[in-house]
Every structure is written in structure tokens, then in C-alpha cells.
Design a protein around this motif. Structure first.
Motif, PDB file in Angstrom:
ATOM      1  N   SER A 140       0.866  -1.183   0.000  1.00 32.97           N
ATOM      2  CA  SER A 140       0.000   0.000   0.000  1.00 32.97           C
ATOM      3  C   SER A 140       0.898   1.228   0.000  1.00 32.97           C
ATOM      4  N   SER A 141       0.734   2.091  -0.999  1.00 28.46           N
ATOM      5  CA  SER A 141       1.619   3.237  -1.164  1.00 28.46           C
ATOM      6  C   SER A 141       0.827   4.523  -1.350  1.00 28.46           C
ATOM      7  N   VAL A 142       1.460   5.628  -0.964  1.00 34.74           N
ATOM      8  CA  VAL A 142       0.938   6.961  -1.261  1.00 34.74           C
ATOM      9  C   VAL A 142       1.933   7.622  -2.202  1.00 34.74           C
ATOM     10  N   ILE A 143       1.472   8.054  -3.377  1.00 36.76           N
ATOM     11  CA  ILE A 143       2.343   8.736  -4.324  1.00 36.76           C
ATOM     12  C   ILE A 143       1.886  10.176  -4.494  1.00 36.76           C
ATOM     13  N   GLU A 144       2.834  11.037  -4.888  1.00 35.06           N
ATOM     14  CA  GLU A 144       2.533  12.447  -5.150  1.00 35.06           C
ATOM     15  C   GLU A 144       3.033  12.803  -6.539  1.00 35.06           C
ATOM     16  N   ILE A 169       1.396  -9.851 -10.426  1.00 32.63           N
ATOM     17  CA  ILE A 169       1.036  -8.594  -9.766  1.00 32.63           C
ATOM     18  C   ILE A 169      -0.443  -8.342  -9.997  1.00 32.63           C
ATOM     19  N   VAL A 170      -1.182  -8.148  -8.910  1.00 31.89           N
ATOM     20  CA  VAL A 170      -2.631  -7.952  -8.981  1.00 31.89           C
ATOM     21  C   VAL A 170      -2.971  -6.614  -8.332  1.00 31.89           C
ATOM     22  N   ALA A 171      -3.758  -5.804  -9.025  1.00 30.45           N
ATOM     23  CA  ALA A 171      -4.160  -4.508  -8.476  1.00 30.45           C
ATOM     24  C   ALA A 171      -5.319  -4.678  -7.511  1.00 30.45           C
ATOM     25  N   GLN A 172      -5.337  -3.838  -6.492  1.00 33.50           N
ATOM     26  CA  GLN A 172      -6.431  -3.807  -5.545  1.00 33.50           C
ATOM     27  C   GLN A 172      -7.280  -2.568  -5.835  1.00 33.50           C
ATOM     28  N   LYS A 173      -7.787  -1.904  -4.823  1.00 33.09           N
ATOM     29  CA  LYS A 173      -8.626  -0.728  -5.016  1.00 33.09           C
ATOM     30  C   LYS A 173      -7.815   0.450  -5.559  1.00 33.09           C
ATOM     31  N   SER A 174      -8.508   1.374  -6.202  1.00 36.30           N
ATOM     32  CA  SER A 174      -7.968   2.651  -6.686  1.00 36.30           C
ATOM     33  C   SER A 174      -7.031   2.537  -7.889  1.00 36.30           C
ATOM     34  N   CYS A 175      -6.859   1.359  -8.452  1.00 36.74           N
ATOM     35  CA  CYS A 175      -5.978   1.217  -9.607  1.00 36.74           C
ATOM     36  C   CYS A 175      -6.283  -0.090 -10.329  1.00 36.74           C
ATOM     37  N   ARG A 176      -5.665  -0.260 -11.498  1.00 37.51           N
ATOM     38  CA  ARG A 176      -5.791  -1.516 -12.244  1.00 37.51           C
ATOM     39  C   ARG A 176      -4.479  -1.780 -12.970  1.00 37.51           C
ATOM     40  N   VAL A 177      -4.247  -3.023 -13.297  1.00 30.76           N
ATOM     41  CA  VAL A 177      -3.024  -3.412 -13.990  1.00 30.76           C
ATOM     42  C   VAL A 177      -3.213  -3.271 -15.492  1.00 30.76           C
ATOM     43  N   GLY A 178      -2.262  -2.628 -16.148  1.00 33.54           N
ATOM     44  CA  GLY A 178      -2.286  -2.493 -17.599  1.00 33.54           C
ATOM     45  C   GLY A 178      -1.387  -3.531 -18.238  1.00 33.54           C
ATOM     46  N   ARG A 179      -0.377  -3.062 -18.966  1.00 34.05           N
ATOM     47  CA  ARG A 179       0.546  -3.979 -19.633  1.00 34.05           C
ATOM     48  C   ARG A 179       1.470  -4.669 -18.630  1.00 34.05           C
ATOM     49  N   ASP A 196      -6.889   5.438 -10.899  1.00 31.01           N
ATOM     50  CA  ASP A 196      -8.309   5.607 -11.213  1.00 31.01           C
ATOM     51  C   ASP A 196      -8.651   7.036 -11.621  1.00 31.01           C
ATOM     52  N   ARG A 197      -7.639   7.915 -11.659  1.00 30.02           N
ATOM     53  CA  ARG A 197      -7.842   9.276 -12.150  1.00 30.02           C
ATOM     54  C   ARG A 197      -6.499   9.850 -12.576  1.00 30.02           C
ATOM     55  N   VAL A 198      -6.566  10.922 -13.353  1.00 35.27           N
ATOM     56  CA  VAL A 198      -5.357  11.601 -13.800  1.00 35.27           C
ATOM     57  C   VAL A 198      -4.987  12.649 -12.756  1.00 35.27           C
ATOM     58  N   LEU A 199      -3.733  12.600 -12.283  1.00 36.31           N
ATOM     59  CA  LEU A 199      -3.289  13.496 -11.230  1.00 36.31           C
ATOM     60  C   LEU A 199      -2.734  14.803 -11.791  1.00 36.31           C
ATOM     61  N   ARG A 200      -2.969  15.882 -11.031  1.00 42.61           N
ATOM     62  CA  ARG A 200      -2.321  17.156 -11.304  1.00 42.61           C
ATOM     63  C   ARG A 200      -1.154  17.307 -10.330  1.00 42.61           C
ATOM     64  N   ALA A 201      -0.281  18.243 -10.608  1.00 36.34           N
ATOM     65  CA  ALA A 201       0.876  18.460  -9.729  1.00 36.34           C
ATOM     66  C   ALA A 201       0.405  18.712  -8.305  1.00 36.34           C
ATOM     67  N   GLY A 202       1.023  17.997  -7.357  1.00 36.96           N
ATOM     68  CA  GLY A 202       0.657  18.134  -5.952  1.00 36.96           C
ATOM     69  C   GLY A 202      -0.411  17.172  -5.503  1.00 36.96           C
ATOM     70  N   ASP A 203      -1.140  16.549  -6.448  1.00 33.10           N
ATOM     71  CA  ASP A 203      -2.155  15.564  -6.086  1.00 33.10           C
ATOM     72  C   ASP A 203      -1.493  14.298  -5.555  1.00 33.10           C
ATOM     73  N   THR A 204      -2.197  13.622  -4.655  1.00 30.46           N
ATOM     74  CA  THR A 204      -1.727  12.339  -4.144  1.00 30.46           C
ATOM     75  C   THR A 204      -2.715  11.237  -4.524  1.00 30.46           C
ATOM     76  N   ALA A 205      -2.234  10.015  -4.509  1.00 32.64           N
ATOM     77  CA  ALA A 205      -3.092   8.872  -4.825  1.00 32.64           C
ATOM     78  C   ALA A 205      -2.640   7.669  -4.010  1.00 32.64           C
ATOM     79  N   LEU A 206      -3.581   6.795  -3.699  1.00 28.18           N
ATOM     80  CA  LEU A 206      -3.282   5.536  -3.031  1.00 28.18           C
ATOM     81  C   LEU A 206      -3.137   4.446  -4.077  1.00 28.18           C
ATOM     82  N   VAL A 207      -2.104   3.648  -3.928  1.00 24.19           N
ATOM     83  CA  VAL A 207      -1.859   2.540  -4.856  1.00 24.19           C
ATOM     84  C   VAL A 207      -1.720   1.264  -4.040  1.00 24.19           C
ATOM     85  N   ASP A 208      -2.635   0.325  -4.258  1.00 20.44           N
ATOM     86  CA  ASP A 208      -2.610  -0.942  -3.524  1.00 20.44           C
ATOM     87  C   ASP A 208      -2.490  -2.097  -4.502  1.00 20.44           C
TER      88      ASP A 208
END
Length: 294
Positions: A140-144, A169-179, A196-208
Motif C-alpha cells: 500500500s503506497s501513497v504517491i505524489e 502482480i494484482v491490483a487492488q482498489k484505486s488502480c488496475r493493472v495495464g501492460r 483511477d484518475r489523472v493526477l495534477r501536480a501536488g495531487d496524491t493517490a493511493l496505490v494498492d
């Protein structure tokens, strides 16, 4: 990067305009740039790299009543921009069928300019089954984001030499696996994790995500290598009640392949688990937990 940031900061101050007003002027001219991106550019935390960003800088010169090239000229044809382009090409090369040596491709990408996003906090939970073998690592990660338009990250996992395959590698909530690409010879798997969304500068997202293991022998350690510095890293190992080691130790390495540096014995609690906390993890270092069964 610093020359551009200093020139922009002076121009903004001389204009007397707030970043909000500057953003509004850009919007009226058909240019979409977030206030966070403008702030990052002004402080030197990121620089315009993409074509739309370079166009925005040209329009910004007009808004700030600067001569054409007064800001864009500070960007020039410097190496970071070339490295950025090279990095993009290297990333795309990973997905080509001709890219046989995936390990070499990933190493090349890691040496290039970092992606426009960074990890702030990472927590890994490694699960050990009753047969003493690793089942999975839950991450579980937080990215900026450093700039606008971040919609995916790259996740890579290298299996142990005794593992039967790189696993999955399997995606959990808030994301999905592509290639996804697998290099069975080097026990390496690389996945594109799409947010699950496109981030703007300064935005954070959870990646599980879950990294599924395919071990061929007893597991004796769990670790993580960081390409970039990290504010905080937590590694927890959950043992099955029927497979609890006699002792656990934390360790670090200055780089993959370097000797282990013991960071102290770790307590195994009544829940058959132990953990390690690393604050201000250094780029290029390996941090982990190892244990003894007998």
C-alpha cells in the motif's frame, strides 16, 4: 532547472500577480495549467518537459509581459530534457516484443530521470504460509505527482533464485493493472499500474497491489529496494501460526548485492508477526527482514 525557476520567480514577483490570477490569464488564452504546477516550476521542484508544458511557458511569457524566449531560453537543450525523452523511449521499449533482456531495460530506465511522481509512504506486508514459503506481498503506497497528467506508475518485482517463476502482480482498489511483461530467465515481472484518475501536480493517490509469489524453497527474507528517497517505509512479515521462525533481524544494504548490515533483532509478537520501520529511506538502498527457522 534552477535557472528557469529563478527567472520565473523573479518574473512572478515583478508582475505583482498571484498564481491564481496567472492561472486565470492562462485559461483565458486556452492554456490549462494548475496552480500547483506553477508553484512547482517557480520553486524548482519540477520543470516543463512535455510539449503542452513548453507551450504553456511561451504563453506565460506573454502573461508576465516578458520578451519572447526570456523563460523558454532558460530551459534550452539541457541534458535533463534529453534524458526525459530517453527515459520515455526506454519505458516504451519494455513493452516491445523485441525487448528480450527485460532486466537490462529496467536498469536503464532506473538510471534515467525519475518519473513525474514519487512515493511518500510505503507499507509492505509479506505473508508466509504454513509451509514456510512466501504467499504474497501486499503493498500500500501513497504517491505524489510532480506535474499534471500522471495517470500510471511502473511496478517491478524480482523473485528469489529458488522461485519457480516471477509470480504475478494484482491490483487492488484505486488502480488496475495495464501492460505486463515477464522475464523468466531473470525472474523479473514488470507491470503498468493505472490510477483511477489523472493526477495534477501536488495531487496524491493511493496505490494498492498484491505481488503473488511462486516459491520453490523455504523463504528466509523479505526486502525492498528504492530507486528514489522515501519519507517512510514499513515492512511487516506475517507468519502462519504453524511456521514461526526462532528469530528475526532487520538489515540494510547500500546497494543490491552489497553485504548486509544488521540493524538489530526484531520482536515476534503473539500474533506471529514482526515489522521494521525506516524513516527517510535512501535511494538505491535495500531494506529488509531476514529470519532463521532453526
Amino acid at each position: 532547472m534552477q535557472e528557469f525557476a529563478e527567472a520565473l520567480a523573479k518574473a512572478v514577483e515583478a508582475s505583482g500577480l498571484s498564481l491564481e490570477r496567472i492561472q486565470r490569464h492562462l485559461e483565458l488564452r486556452g492554456v490549462q495549467v494548475s496552480q500547483s504546477t506553477l508553484s512547482y516550476w517557480r520553486r524548482g521542484r519540477s520543470r516543463p518537459e512535455r510539449p503542452e508544458s513548453l507551450h504553456a511557458v511561451a504563453v506565460l511569457e506573454e502573461v508576465l509581459r516578458l520578451a519572447p524566449g526570456e523563460l523558454t531560453g532558460q530551459l534550452g537543450d539541457r541534458r535533463p530534457r534529453g534524458r526525459w525523452v530517453e527515459r520515455a523511449a526506454a519505458l516504451e521499449g519494455i513493452w516491445q516484443e523485441a525487448a528480450i533482456d527485460l532486466g537490462r531495460a529496467i536498469a536503464r530506465v532506473d538510471r534515467l530521470t525519475a518519473a513525474p511522481a514519487k512515493y511518500l509512504v510505503v507499507r509492505d506486508v509479506t505473508v508466509i504460509g504454513p509451509d514456510r514459503r512466501e504467499v504474497e506481498m501486499r503493498t500500500s503506497s501513497v504517491i505524489e505527482a510532480f506535474e499534471d497528467g500522471v495517470d500510471r506508475i511502473l511496478v517491478a518485482k524480482t523473485a528469489d533464485e529458488t522461485d519457480r517463476s516471477p509470480g504475478d502482480i494484482v491490483a487492488q482498489k484505486s488502480c488496475r493493472v495495464g501492460r505486463v511483461r515477464r522475464d523468466s530467465e531473470h525472474k523479473l515481472i514488470v507491470a503498468e499500474v493505472i490510477l483511477d484518475r489523472v493526477l495534477r501536480a501536488g495531487d496524491t493517490a493511493l496505490v494498492d497491489v498484491r505481488m503473488i509469489s511462486d516459491p520453490g524453497a523455504d523463504s528466509v527474507s523479505a526486502d525492498r529496494t528504492f530507486v528514489r528517497a522515501l519519507r517512510e517505509y514499513v515492512l511487516e512479515v506475517e507468519f502462519h501460526p504453524d511456521a514461526v521462525p526462532v528469530r528475526c533481524h532487520g538489515f540494510s544494504r547500500s546497494e543490491p548485492g552489497a553485504p548486509d548490515v544488521d540493524t538489530g533483532e526484531l520482536w515476534i509478537g503473539t500474533t506471529a508477526s514482526t515489522h521494521l520501520v525506516v524513516r527517510e529511506a535512501q535511494a538505491g538502498y535495500v531494506y529488509g527482514i531476514k529470519w532463521e527457522w532453526e
